[in-house]
Design a protein around this motif. Structure first.
Motif, PDB file in Angstrom:
ATOM      1  N   GLU B 345     -66.130  42.787 -48.122  1.00 23.87           N
ATOM      2  CA  GLU B 345     -66.560  42.587 -46.712  1.00 23.87           C
ATOM      3  C   GLU B 345     -65.866  41.984 -45.825  1.00 23.87           C
ATOM      4  OE1 GLU B 345     -70.172  41.254 -48.329  1.00 23.87           O
ATOM      5  OE2 GLU B 345     -69.870  39.231 -47.594  1.00 23.87           O
ATOM      6  N   GLU B 346     -65.967  42.092 -44.755  1.00 28.41           N
ATOM      7  CA  GLU B 346     -65.317  41.149 -43.722  1.00 28.41           C
ATOM      8  C   GLU B 346     -65.735  39.700 -43.761  1.00 28.41           C
ATOM      9  OE1 GLU B 346     -62.599  42.347 -41.910  1.00 28.41           O
ATOM     10  OE2 GLU B 346     -62.689  44.147 -43.077  1.00 28.41           O
ATOM     11  N   LEU B 347     -64.719  38.979 -43.332  1.00 29.19           N
ATOM     12  CA  LEU B 347     -65.178  37.608 -43.289  1.00 29.19           C
ATOM     13  C   LEU B 347     -65.782  37.312 -41.905  1.00 29.19           C
ATOM     14  CD1 LEU B 347     -64.356  34.836 -44.595  1.00 29.19           C
ATOM     15  CD2 LEU B 347     -62.509  34.562 -43.158  1.00 29.19           C
ATOM     16  N   ALA B 348     -67.235  36.830 -42.288  1.00 30.84           N
ATOM     17  CA  ALA B 348     -68.007  36.777 -41.138  1.00 30.84           C
ATOM     18  C   ALA B 348     -67.527  35.800 -39.795  1.00 30.84           C
ATOM     19  CB  ALA B 348     -69.518  36.324 -41.627  1.00 30.84           C
ATOM     20  N   MET B 349     -67.029  34.599 -40.333  1.00 28.36           N
ATOM     21  CA  MET B 349     -66.599  33.856 -39.062  1.00 28.36           C
ATOM     22  C   MET B 349     -65.094  33.465 -39.363  1.00 28.36           C
ATOM     23  SD  MET B 349     -68.055  29.766 -38.455  1.00 28.36           S
ATOM     24  CE  MET B 349     -69.679  30.298 -38.277  1.00 28.36           C
ATOM     25  N   PRO B 350     -64.509  33.657 -38.345  1.00 27.69           N
ATOM     26  CA  PRO B 350     -63.019  33.333 -38.488  1.00 27.69           C
ATOM     27  C   PRO B 350     -62.651  31.965 -38.403  1.00 27.69           C
ATOM     28  CG  PRO B 350     -63.779  33.724 -36.098  1.00 27.69           C
ATOM     29  CD  PRO B 350     -64.875  33.986 -36.959  1.00 27.69           C
ATOM     30  N   SER B 351     -61.591  31.666 -39.038  1.00 29.73           N
ATOM     31  CA  SER B 351     -61.156  30.332 -39.079  1.00 29.73           C
ATOM     32  C   SER B 351     -59.967  30.067 -37.875  1.00 29.73           C
ATOM     33  CB  SER B 351     -60.086  30.019 -40.388  1.00 29.73           C
ATOM     34  OG  SER B 351     -60.569  30.764 -41.674  1.00 29.73           O
ATOM     35  N   VAL B 352     -60.027  28.928 -37.390  1.00 29.21           N
ATOM     36  CA  VAL B 352     -59.076  28.657 -36.195  1.00 29.21           C
ATOM     37  C   VAL B 352     -57.841  28.813 -36.836  1.00 29.21           C
ATOM     38  CG1 VAL B 352     -58.406  26.422 -36.962  1.00 29.21           C
ATOM     39  CG2 VAL B 352     -58.716  26.998 -34.443  1.00 29.21           C
ATOM     40  N   GLY B 353     -56.922  29.624 -35.806  1.00 30.47           N
ATOM     41  CA  GLY B 353     -55.373  29.978 -36.149  1.00 30.47           C
ATOM     42  C   GLY B 353     -54.735  28.854 -36.776  1.00 30.47           C
ATOM     43  N   THR B 354     -54.410  29.289 -37.732  1.00 30.65           N
ATOM     44  CA  THR B 354     -53.564  28.304 -38.973  1.00 30.65           C
ATOM     45  C   THR B 354     -52.181  28.808 -39.276  1.00 30.65           C
ATOM     46  OG1 THR B 354     -55.673  27.349 -39.455  1.00 30.65           O
ATOM     47  CG2 THR B 354     -54.030  26.674 -40.792  1.00 30.65           C
ATOM     48  N   TRP B 355     -51.130  28.348 -39.349  1.00 32.50           N
ATOM     49  CA  TRP B 355     -49.928  28.689 -39.782  1.00 32.50           C
ATOM     50  C   TRP B 355     -49.398  27.742 -40.784  1.00 32.50           C
ATOM     51  CZ3 TRP B 355     -51.599  28.725 -34.881  1.00 32.50           C
ATOM     52  CH2 TRP B 355     -51.729  30.293 -34.036  1.00 32.50           C
ATOM     53  N   TRP B 356     -49.116  28.309 -41.887  1.00 29.48           N
ATOM     54  CA  TRP B 356     -48.676  27.561 -43.189  1.00 29.48           C
ATOM     55  C   TRP B 356     -47.138  27.702 -42.972  1.00 29.48           C
ATOM     56  CZ3 TRP B 356     -47.048  29.390 -48.397  1.00 29.48           C
ATOM     57  CH2 TRP B 356     -46.655  28.495 -49.154  1.00 29.48           C
ATOM     58  N   CYS B 357     -46.507  26.473 -42.914  1.00 28.45           N
ATOM     59  CA  CYS B 357     -45.126  26.290 -42.495  1.00 28.45           C
ATOM     60  C   CYS B 357     -44.381  26.962 -43.555  1.00 28.45           C
ATOM     61  CB  CYS B 357     -44.865  25.058 -42.244  1.00 28.45           C
ATOM     62  SG  CYS B 357     -45.588  24.499 -40.690  1.00 28.45           S
ATOM     63  N   GLY B 358     -44.972  26.972 -44.859  1.00 29.25           N
ATOM     64  CA  GLY B 358     -44.327  27.336 -46.120  1.00 29.25           C
ATOM     65  C   GLY B 358     -43.639  28.950 -46.049  1.00 29.25           C
ATOM     66  N   GLU B 359     -44.309  29.525 -44.858  1.00 30.56           N
ATOM     67  CA  GLU B 359     -43.693  30.964 -44.746  1.00 30.56           C
ATOM     68  C   GLU B 359     -42.725  30.733 -43.618  1.00 30.56           C
ATOM     69  OE1 GLU B 359     -47.070  34.104 -46.355  1.00 30.56           O
ATOM     70  OE2 GLU B 359     -47.535  33.142 -44.433  1.00 30.56           O
ATOM     71  N   LYS B 360     -41.482  31.716 -43.676  1.00 24.93           N
ATOM     72  CA  LYS B 360     -40.749  31.555 -42.631  1.00 24.93           C
ATOM     73  C   LYS B 360     -41.075  32.186 -41.413  1.00 24.93           C
ATOM     74  CE  LYS B 360     -36.108  31.440 -41.648  1.00 24.93           C
ATOM     75  NZ  LYS B 360     -36.376  31.645 -40.288  1.00 24.93           N
ATOM     76  N   PRO B 361     -41.974  33.296 -41.014  1.00 22.42           N
ATOM     77  CA  PRO B 361     -42.311  33.681 -39.584  1.00 22.42           C
ATOM     78  C   PRO B 361     -43.054  32.549 -39.017  1.00 22.42           C
ATOM     79  CG  PRO B 361     -42.536  35.606 -41.551  1.00 22.42           C
ATOM     80  CD  PRO B 361     -42.087  34.274 -42.105  1.00 22.42           C
ATOM     81  N   ALA B 362     -44.002  32.026 -39.805  1.00 16.25           N
ATOM     82  CA  ALA B 362     -44.887  31.053 -39.534  1.00 16.25           C
ATOM     83  C   ALA B 362     -44.340  29.701 -38.990  1.00 16.25           C
ATOM     84  CB  ALA B 362     -45.935  30.672 -40.667  1.00 16.25           C
ATOM     85  N   LEU B 363     -43.281  29.395 -39.679  1.00 17.03           N
ATOM     86  CA  LEU B 363     -42.361  28.077 -39.502  1.00 17.03           C
ATOM     87  C   LEU B 363     -41.828  28.625 -38.016  1.00 17.03           C
ATOM     88  CD1 LEU B 363     -41.358  25.287 -40.238  1.00 17.03           C
ATOM     89  CD2 LEU B 363     -39.363  26.598 -41.374  1.00 17.03           C
ATOM     90  N   ASP B 364     -41.101  29.700 -37.977  1.00 14.90           N
ATOM     91  CA  ASP B 364     -40.493  30.019 -36.474  1.00 14.90           C
ATOM     92  C   ASP B 364     -41.412  29.728 -35.287  1.00 14.90           C
ATOM     93  OD1 ASP B 364     -38.180  30.631 -38.091  1.00 14.90           O
ATOM     94  OD2 ASP B 364     -38.552  32.682 -38.301  1.00 14.90           O
TER      95      ASP B 364
END
Lengths: 335, 516
Positions: B345-364
């Motif tokens: 099922e779909e996640l009912a409540m979204p999490s606040v926008g979070t970027w894990w720096c361990g991934e290259k695009p997120a780090l950029d």
């Protein structure tokens, strides 16, 4: 549900050690006060009483053992002050107070507010004293105050706490510690040649807080037989060996009845032999002229055995009620 | 009658207001309470405030029962006003929280079991294994009833459009429920008539659910009664007060690690009268410290051999050891896909926008949008404070960026949420409401039948703008009443501690969401 059925071993163990430490710091404070006041009396000189008192304190581990590679510094002053104020010194008064506070913190919810205040006063006294460089006279005054607090702690323990299993362990701790101290001190006293000099029996009475009783009862200078009778065999003297032992036996018996396990201790056996010791042997002895004679040695050996029995009893209590080592061995066998 | 309290209430266009609609009208579920509040004479309100302060003072006494080694006391100001949330809205929130708890439970089962999330690429292995929170010795353990997460707490924030967002997950040993209970008792006595009229559900149910849920898991044999204990790290822990409070309330003995012992494959409590078997441990101690034999060897708080008892299925630990793993903010971005996969099922409540720096695009992305982000440690075991991008200038910024680039996997960046605001009672004015930012901590507890009963939690209202600022590095929510001394410079004026469920319609009972 029986009262105290939910007492955890940790709480009881801390109460037990609260008892032991409060008695232990009382004992060391008395020993140090004896030595210190002898040093002050002697005005820096080394009288026989100073020498014997310092020797016993050293044997009992109240004074730090001189290490082999450190040069011997003349004079007893700094050794005594160190034994009072230096918390890092093993067996020092400060160290004992610290251990006492540690146990007390863990059972704080069982102590009355006044009781806790007394403990706090003790700690404040100690902290205040550490900041200055006390003189010998100040040190004696400090010990006086500490012993004052100590007697208030005894009062709280005897008069302010509910008589449950935990309390009984506290009292057992106190009696056991005092028994061990007295037996050990008197035994060594009898075996030390240096105690044969004048003044030693006086300080022994002072150490055991029995000097008033002695004077009012005998009205004469201390002599070996009456002193030993008072300190060892008189079971009305709360600072006597037999007194501790019989109180201890009473509580152990009660515990065996309620908790359903008899202690595996040879305390009763040693105690019996001590009771049978023939005091007549000591009657004609002049302590000053006595080189460690047979009767002295026999009594000393019995007292040493008593001390060992007390230590073993403490270990047994720990294994049986606190760490439950007995339970595991039985279990392993059953598996 | 004096002018209405609304006359000088500062409504903000930039924030969602809990009490007022965008048009400045009192929201329907607040009307009854507001009318009451507006009618209270200043003199009476003063008395009520004094009552709160006195009760807090008395609570302060319970705080001070145990000597604080650093000698610092904890200022705690409880605002008398509740935060009221409409029942239908709460129903949505509680469903979402329950779903999230279920999801995280399923994730723990997977990560310590088959690890399909890793093999199917739904989670990067480095994120899981790169942190200390993953307890290797717990791999392969199947906790009793398949329940990993018996207690779960989630911190929520509401953005200007009225949407609730998840700011952080608490999966280790969430604290606060005990304080909530206590705050509730205080505030319910400030407005007893409102408390009655609004039909606020009692918190007791939440705790009954917890008791029943834990008792149901107890691996009892024969006619044994379930023996549940509450494990505390001891009097020096900052929430020790809560442990003692809960232990009394729940009737679970409060024990320390040294009270327990493992013999064979059974856990026992050491008592004067012998060893007593323990079936369930409700732990308030971090999992890494629980067994010096297999986990942190330097732990003096643990119980050697505990893991063996768990493996034998002879004790239930709540929460299961290893659950602290999921408190990592770095996971948030992966949750929607995982939810589809594990729960379908779909996640009912979204999490606040979070970027894990361990991934290259997120780090950029983080590098480019540094000013708009909060930089936080990725793992709860790191003891570092969050840093606001816009606050860092010049060298400090360069250094921070350098640190992130050196160990990108150890950082996450979160977008800043403009928190909603709610009314609090001003203490410095005769009769005035002040708007403060609002956050919410919701609790979920595993109940006997694997349902999640849930309870809400109040947030702390703070005089700082950014909600995220109020979490410390270990992931603890910093409330007005506890932990504030860990936050030099931060002064939280009001911990508003009770949410009331109002009952608007007739006959329908409000789900309890005030576990504060």
């Amino acid at each position: 549900m029986r009262a105290g059925a939910n007492l955890t071993s940790r709480v009881v163990e801390n109460l037990f050690w609260l008892g032991r430490y409060s008695e232990r710091f009382d004992d060391s404070a008395r020993m140090l006060r004896v030595a210190l006041s002898r040093v002050v009396e002697a005005g820096g000189g080394k009288t026989p009483a100073v020498a014997s008192a310092m020797e016993l304190a050293l044997i009992l581990g109240i004074l730090p053992k001189p290490e082999e590679d450190t040069p011997v510094v003349d004079g007893s002053e700094h050794v005594l002050l160190e034994a009072i104020y230096d918390p890092k010194q093993p067996g020092s008064l400060s160290g004992n107070i610290r251990s006492l506070m540690w146990s007390a913190t863990h059972v704080r919810e069982r102590l009355s507010l006044d009781h806790w205040h007394s403990l706090n006063r003790l700690q404040r006294e100690q902290q205040a004293a550490q900041k200055t460089h006390p003189t010998l006279t100040e040190a004696i005054a400090f010990l006086d105050r500490v012993l004052g607090v100590s007697s208030s702690l005894t009062g709280f323990a005897m008069d302010n706490m509910t008589r449950d299993d935990g309390w009984r362990f506290l009292i057992i701790g106190r009696r056991l510690e005092r028994l061990s101290f007295l037996a050990n001190a008197i035994s060594n006293f009898l075996r030390m040649p240096s105690t044969r000099s004048p003044g030693s029996l006086e300080w022994l009475l002072e150490l055991t807080d029995s000097i008033i009783t002695y004077r009012s009862r005998y009205s004469r200078a201390p002599e070996l037989m009456p002193v030993l009778y008072l300190l060892v065999f008189d079971d009305s003297n709360p600072h006597g060996v037999l007194f501790q032992a019989s109180v201890l036996a009473h509580y152990l018996e009660r515990m065996a009845r309620e908790l359903g396990e008899k202690s595996e201790s040879n305390l009763p056996d040693v105690l019996n032999r001590l009771r049978k010791f023939d005091m007549e042997k000591l009657v004609h002895l002049e302590f000053n002229e006595c080189t460690i004679c047979d009767p002295c040695e026999q009594l000393a050996a019995l007292l040493k055995e008593l001390d060992n029995a007390a230590v073993q009893l403490s270990e047994w209590l720990g294994m049986r009620y606190f760490t439950h080592v007995g339970d595991v061995s039985r279990q392993t066998m059953a598996l | 009658m004096a002018r209405t309290l609304l006359a000088i209430y500062p409504q903000s266009a930039r924030r969602y207001d809990e009490m007022l609609s965008a048009e400045g009208e009192v929201r329907p579920h607040w009307t009854k309470f507001f009318a009451h509040l507006d009618a209270v004479a200043p003199e009476e309100m003063r008395q009520r405030l004094e009552f709160v302060d006195r009760r807090i003072q008395e609570n302060g006494v319970t705080y001070n029962v145990y000597a604080d080694p650093s000698g610092s006391d904890r200022p705690w100001a409880l605002d008398p006003l509740p935060l009221i949330i409409a029942p239908e809205e709460w129903a949505k929130v509680s469903t979402a929280v329950a779903q999230r708890a279920k999801l995280l439970n399923a994730m723990l089962a997977d990560l310590y079991g088959d690890q399909t999330l890793l093999s199917e690429g739904l989670l990067p292995p480095s994120l899981v294994f790169g942190q200390h929170g993953y307890l290797w010795p717990c791999r392969g353990i199947k906790p009793i009833g398949g329940t990993w997460l018996h207690n779960y707490a989630v911190d929520l924030a509401r953005s200007p459009d009225g949407q609730w967002w998840v700011i952080a997950d608490r999966t280790q040993a969430p604290s606060g429920a005990g304080y909530a209970l206590e705050n509730r008792l205080v505030v319910s006595q400030v407005f007893p008539e409102m408390f009655r009229d609004l039909h606020v559900q009692h918190l007791a149910d939440f705790f009954h659910d917890q008791q029943d849920g834990l008792a149901a898991l107890a691996p009892v044999e024969g006619d044994e009664q379930p023996h549940i204990v509450l494990l505390t790290p001891g009097p020096y822990n900052e929430t020790y007060f809560e442990h003692a409070y809960l232990s009394r309330y729940l009737g679970f003995p409060l024990v320390e690690g040294q009270d327990l012992t493992v013999r064979g494959d059974t856990l026992y409590l050491k008592t004067l009268r012998g060893l007593e078997r323990v079936h369930v441990v409700l732990r308030r101690q971090d999992d890494g410290y629980c067994d010096p034999l297999e986990l942190r060897g330097d732990s003096a708080l643990g119980i050697p051999g505990l893991l063996n008892v768990i493996r034998a299925g002879r004790v239930a630990i709540a929460n299961a050891l290893g659950s602290g793993l999921l408190a990592s903010g770095a996971l948030m971005g992966f949750l929607p896909a995982i939810c589809r996969k594990l729960l379908g099922e779909e996640l009912a409540m979204p999490s606040v926008g979070t970027w894990w720096c361990g991934e290259k695009p997120a780090l950029d992305f983080v590098r480019e949008n540094f000013n708009d982000l909060v930089i936080k440690p990725a793992y709860p075991t790191q003891r570092k404070d969050p840093v606001f991008g816009y606050e860092l200038k010049g060298e400090a910024r360069a250094e921070m960026l350098h640190r992130i680039e050196a160990r990108p996997h150890a950082y996450v960046a979160q977008e800043m949420v403009n928190l909603s605001q709610g009314p609090t009672w001003s203490r410095s004015h005769e009769r005035r409401l002040i708007a403060r930012p609002v956050g919410l901590r919701a609790y979920a507890v595993a109940t006997a039948g694997w349902l999640f009963g849930d309870a809400g939690w109040s947030g702390a209202c703070c005089d700082r703008q950014q909600y995220t600022h109020y979490f410390d590095a270990a992931g603890r929510f910093v409330k007005g009443c506890l932990g504030i001394d860990r936050w030099a410079g931060e002064r939280i004026h009001h911990a508003q501690a009770v949410d009331w469920g109002s009952r608007s319609g007739a006959g329908r009972c409000q789900p309890d969401f005030a576990c504060g």
